[in-house]
Design a protein around this motif. Structure first.
Motif, PDB file in Angstrom:
ATOM      1  N   ASP A  66     124.944 -33.161  46.050  1.00  0.00           N
ATOM      2  CA  ASP A  66     126.040 -32.230  46.291  1.00  0.00           C
ATOM      3  C   ASP A  66     126.485 -31.730  44.928  1.00  0.00           C
ATOM      4  O   ASP A  66     126.764 -32.521  44.032  1.00  0.00           O
ATOM      5  CB  ASP A  66     127.187 -32.957  46.993  1.00  0.00           C
ATOM      6  CG  ASP A  66     128.399 -32.076  47.215  1.00  0.00           C
ATOM      7  OD1 ASP A  66     128.295 -30.838  47.080  1.00  0.00           O
ATOM      8  OD2 ASP A  66     129.470 -32.631  47.527  1.00  0.00           O
ATOM      9  N   SER A  94     125.341 -28.191  50.313  1.00  0.00           N
ATOM     10  CA  SER A  94     126.561 -27.507  49.883  1.00  0.00           C
ATOM     11  C   SER A  94     127.383 -27.044  51.079  1.00  0.00           C
ATOM     12  O   SER A  94     126.831 -26.733  52.133  1.00  0.00           O
ATOM     13  CB  SER A  94     126.203 -26.299  49.016  1.00  0.00           C
ATOM     14  OG  SER A  94     127.372 -25.605  48.625  1.00  0.00           O
ATOM     15  N   HIS A  95     128.685 -26.989  50.874  1.00  0.00           N
ATOM     16  CA  HIS A  95     129.588 -26.409  51.877  1.00  0.00           C
ATOM     17  C   HIS A  95     129.632 -24.896  51.748  1.00  0.00           C
ATOM     18  O   HIS A  95     130.082 -24.210  52.650  1.00  0.00           O
ATOM     19  CB  HIS A  95     131.015 -26.933  51.690  1.00  0.00           C
ATOM     20  CG  HIS A  95     131.234 -28.291  52.228  1.00  0.00           C
ATOM     21  ND1 HIS A  95     131.182 -28.595  53.562  1.00  0.00           N
ATOM     22  CD2 HIS A  95     131.507 -29.462  51.600  1.00  0.00           C
ATOM     23  CE1 HIS A  95     131.417 -29.871  53.748  1.00  0.00           C
ATOM     24  NE2 HIS A  95     131.618 -30.419  52.563  1.00  0.00           N
ATOM     25  N   TYR A  96     129.199 -24.380  50.607  1.00  0.00           N
ATOM     26  CA  TYR A  96     129.421 -22.971  50.279  1.00  0.00           C
ATOM     27  C   TYR A  96     128.168 -22.123  50.462  1.00  0.00           C
ATOM     28  O   TYR A  96     127.157 -22.343  49.820  1.00  0.00           O
ATOM     29  CB  TYR A  96     129.936 -22.850  48.844  1.00  0.00           C
ATOM     30  CG  TYR A  96     131.180 -23.669  48.646  1.00  0.00           C
ATOM     31  CD1 TYR A  96     132.391 -23.257  49.199  1.00  0.00           C
ATOM     32  CD2 TYR A  96     131.136 -24.869  47.961  1.00  0.00           C
ATOM     33  CE1 TYR A  96     133.540 -24.012  49.056  1.00  0.00           C
ATOM     34  CE2 TYR A  96     132.281 -25.639  47.810  1.00  0.00           C
ATOM     35  CZ  TYR A  96     133.481 -25.212  48.365  1.00  0.00           C
ATOM     36  OH  TYR A  96     134.602 -25.971  48.224  1.00  0.00           O
ATOM     37  N   LYS A 116     125.725 -27.694  54.426  1.00  0.00           N
ATOM     38  CA  LYS A 116     126.139 -28.883  55.179  1.00  0.00           C
ATOM     39  C   LYS A 116     126.511 -28.542  56.616  1.00  0.00           C
ATOM     40  O   LYS A 116     126.161 -29.276  57.530  1.00  0.00           O
ATOM     41  CB  LYS A 116     127.317 -29.567  54.486  1.00  0.00           C
ATOM     42  CG  LYS A 116     126.937 -30.287  53.225  1.00  0.00           C
ATOM     43  CD  LYS A 116     128.147 -30.973  52.612  1.00  0.00           C
ATOM     44  CE  LYS A 116     127.760 -31.700  51.349  1.00  0.00           C
ATOM     45  NZ  LYS A 116     128.915 -32.352  50.719  1.00  0.00           N
ATOM     46  N   ALA A 117     127.206 -27.456  56.807  1.00  0.00           N
ATOM     47  CA  ALA A 117     127.714 -27.118  58.140  1.00  0.00           C
ATOM     48  C   ALA A 117     126.632 -26.643  59.102  1.00  0.00           C
ATOM     49  O   ALA A 117     126.662 -26.961  60.283  1.00  0.00           O
ATOM     50  CB  ALA A 117     128.797 -26.060  58.026  1.00  0.00           C
TER      51      ALA A 117
END
Length: 161
Positions: A66, A94-96, A116-117
Motif C-alpha cells: 500500500d 490503493s484506495h485511489y 482496493k475497492a
C-alpha cells in the motif's frame, strides 16, 4: 504426498510479504492468503522502512504494498525495493483511482496496480500467475528427469538383450 513436502505441510511455492499501513488490512490479507496452498506469508509491515528491511531480510517473491503513508514515502520505498538485486514482484493496492498515481506507480516499477475497492478480488488471480508457472516448470523438470531415467533404463535393457 507431493515431492518436497513434509507430512501435513504443503510445499511453499510463493513467499509473500504484506505491507499496508492498516493493521486490519494486513491481518485480513494474511488470513486470505493463508488459505491458499503454496503461498506463505513471511510477514507484515506497516511502514516503508520496515517493508524495505523485511524485503532485504526475508527475500519474498512478492510484496503486496500500500503506497499510502503519512509521510508519502510509499513510492520511494517501491523504487528502493525494485532497485534491489533479484527484486520481488510488487503488487500495489490503493484506495485511489487516480491516473497519475497509477502511472507513477507503474513507472516506479510496480508490476501491478489494483484498487482496493473494486479490484482486490483480482489479487488471487494475479498471484496465481506467479505460482502456477512455477508448479508447471517443476512438473516439466520432473517429467524430463523421469523420461531421461526411463530412456536410460530401456537403452541399458535393450543393450543387454
Amino acid at each position: 504426498m507431493k515431492i518436497g513436502e513434509m507430512p501435513d505441510q504443503p510445499t511453499v511455492v510463493l513467499r509473500v510479504l504484506v505491507a499496508d499501513t492498516g493493521v486490519s488490512v494486513n491481518d485480513s490479507l494474511t488470513a486470505l492468503l493463508s488459505e491458499f496452498e503454496g503461498l506463505s506469508v513471511l510477514g507484515c509491515a506497516q511502514n516503508p522502512a520496515k517493508v524495505l528491511a523485511l524485503v532485504q531480510t526475508v527475500q519474498p517473491d512478492v510484496v503486496i504494498l500500500d503506497l499510502q503513508t503519512s509521510d508519502a514515502s510509499g513510492l520511494r520505498a517501491l523504487k528502493q525495493i525494485k532497485s534491489l538485486p533479484g527484486a520481488p514482484v510488487v503488487i500495489v493496492l490503493s484506495h485511489y483511482d487516480l491516473a497519475p498515481l497509477r502511472h507513477a506507480t507503474l513507472a516506479a516499477g510496480a508490476d501491478h496496480f489494483l484498487l482496493k475497492a473494486s479490484e482486490c478480488e483480482r489479487l488471487t488471480e494475479v498471484l496465481e500467475t506467479y505460482y502456477r508457472p512455477r508448479n508447471a516448470a517443476a512438473l516439466q523438470r520432473l517429467t524430463r528427469v523421469f523420461t531421461l531415467a526411463e530412456d536410460s533404463y530401456f537403452s541399458q535393457w535393450s543393450a543387454e538383450r
